[in-house]
Design an enzyme around this catalytic site. Structure first.
Site, PDB file in Angstrom:
ATOM      1  N   GLY A  90      -2.551  18.199  25.923  1.00  0.00           N
ATOM      2  CA  GLY A  90      -2.097  17.401  27.056  1.00  0.00           C
ATOM      3  C   GLY A  90      -0.625  17.053  26.976  1.00  0.00           C
ATOM      4  O   GLY A  90      -0.155  16.173  27.697  1.00  0.00           O
ATOM      5  N   SER A 167      -2.871  22.694  21.219  1.00  0.00           N
ATOM      6  CA  SER A 167      -1.596  22.416  21.870  1.00  0.00           C
ATOM      7  C   SER A 167      -0.915  21.207  21.225  1.00  0.00           C
ATOM      8  O   SER A 167      -0.628  21.227  20.030  1.00  0.00           O
ATOM      9  CB  SER A 167      -1.803  22.232  23.378  1.00  0.00           C
ATOM     10  OG  SER A 167      -0.570  22.157  24.054  1.00  0.00           O
ATOM     11  N   ASP A 272       1.722  33.068  26.134  1.00  0.00           N
ATOM     12  CA  ASP A 272       1.979  31.634  26.022  1.00  0.00           C
ATOM     13  C   ASP A 272       3.475  31.391  25.863  1.00  0.00           C
ATOM     14  O   ASP A 272       4.135  32.050  25.044  1.00  0.00           O
ATOM     15  CB  ASP A 272       1.201  31.099  24.811  1.00  0.00           C
ATOM     16  CG  ASP A 272       1.300  29.593  24.621  1.00  0.00           C
ATOM     17  OD1 ASP A 272       2.088  28.932  25.321  1.00  0.00           O
ATOM     18  OD2 ASP A 272       0.586  29.076  23.747  1.00  0.00           O
ATOM     19  N   HIS A 302      -1.183  29.745  27.872  1.00  0.00           N
ATOM     20  CA  HIS A 302      -1.404  28.520  27.125  1.00  0.00           C
ATOM     21  C   HIS A 302      -2.704  27.855  27.580  1.00  0.00           C
ATOM     22  O   HIS A 302      -2.946  27.672  28.764  1.00  0.00           O
ATOM     23  CB  HIS A 302      -0.238  27.551  27.304  1.00  0.00           C
ATOM     24  CG  HIS A 302      -0.279  26.408  26.335  1.00  0.00           C
ATOM     25  ND1 HIS A 302       0.028  26.565  25.003  1.00  0.00           N
ATOM     26  CD2 HIS A 302      -0.618  25.099  26.489  1.00  0.00           C
ATOM     27  CE1 HIS A 302      -0.109  25.408  24.381  1.00  0.00           C
ATOM     28  NE2 HIS A 302      -0.508  24.508  25.262  1.00  0.00           N
TER      29      HIS A 302
END
Length: 330
Positions: A90, A167, A272, A302
């Site tokens: 996020g 991430s 990505d 991604h």
């Protein structure tokens, strides 16, 4: 590519792209219609059951615990299950451990790995800039041994634990891993066997090749710049060590991880924006003498493993093989 991963019509406004609203006081609004939440469920007819446990009420930080329902049958499953501490992505600024897409990913992971998954809810930036997220995950790891929960007590194998992050969560797993390894006695009886850096989020002031050529529909470069601008300490550049692991010359910082015999898995897709950064961190860790397993694939984008179920299944096969490797030390 599914419709939900296709590039939306947008201007080059990263706030509009992410469906967030900048507020005059420096915080951001996150409209509920774009960030739907799924509640935990103890429905025994489901393949996986889940529930939430608060570890810091003041900070509103908590964990969501996932348990495969089959584990409740102790006669057919007498052994305890691997414990995966999972840290969501996020960009440090959006999402929650309860966000539907994160919940579904963890639900599938617990079923496919036949493991206890503990998903950490940490504070978001810019309201709580880094290192707040690192601190929260450290607190969650420390509190696991004291949380009075029978699922953890009866089904989680504390001697077979992995920290996994996607991430921004991969960035957090990396930094939390460095801290834990340097003070391992503080976290006993938890015995971490390794780190899983799933498309980890790193950056730097100098653009990488994959950043310059990126056509990533999920994470374009102008969005990564906003995420770092909102999450790094005020006044910092992208060469802060929270963002760029190549800064400084402290090669000994990996010695505690090496001494503990932890292995590290790093994954990525060539499509990505962050791909070159992921290759780079794998090389840094390998050069430091750590056991590194990579899963680098052509194409993708991604978050592909989170957004596309077929890719998630492939990922979980690789993760299952990784956590099944014999440990060098205990």
């Amino acid at each position: 590519m599914s419709d939900q991963t296709a590039a939306p019509n947008h201007t080059a406004d990263p706030y509009e792209y992410l469906h967030i609203i900048p507020n005059p006081d420096g915080t951001i609004g996150r409209p509920e219609e774009f960030y739907t939440i799924t509640k935990a469920s103890c429905d025994p007819t489901q393949e996986v059951i889940s529930r939430d446990l608060v570890f810091n009420q003041s900070n509103n930080t908590w964990v969501r615990l996932y348990l495969p329902t089959k584990a409740l049958d102790s006669t057919s499953n007498p052994s305890k299950l691997p414990l995966i501490i999972y840290i969501r992505g996020g960009g440090f600024i959006i999402g929650s451990a309860g966000t539907t897409i994160i919940h579904d990913f963890c639900n599938t992971m617990a079923a496919d790995l036949f493991a206890v998954v503990l998903s950490v809810e940490y504070r978001s930036a810019p309201e709580h800039r880094l290192p707040a997220a690192y601190d929260d995950c450290m607190e969650a790891l420390h509190c696991i041994k004291t949380i009075p929960d029978e699922w953890l007590r009866d089904y989680a194998d504390y001697s077979n634990c992995f920290v996994m992050g996607t991430s921004a969560g991969g960035n957090i797993a990396y930094h939390a891993g460095l801290r834990v390894a340097a003070d391992i006695d503080h976290f006993r009886p938890l015995q971490i066997k390794g780190l899983i850096l799933h498309q980890p989020f790193f950056g730097g002031s100098k653009r990488s090749g994959s950043e310059l050529r990126s056509k990533d529909p999920v994470l374009p470069l102008f969005v990564t710049d906003l995420m770092w601008g909102l999450s790094l300490p005020i006044g910092s550049t992208r060469d802060h060590d929270y963002c760029n692991p190549t800064v400084g010359d402290d090669s000994k910082k990996y010695d505690p991880i090496k001494a503990l015999g932890w292995r590290v898995m790093v994954t990525g897709y060539s499509g990505d924006t962050l791909f070159d950064r992921q290759i780079q961190i794998a090389q840094i860790l390998e050069d430091a003498g750590l056991e590194v397993v990579t899963k680098f694939e052509e194409g993708g984008f991604h978050g592909a493993d989170v957004l596309e179920p077929s890719k998630a299944l492939e990922l979980f096969v690789a993760v299952k093989n990784f956590i099944s490797l014999p440990s060098k030390t205990t």
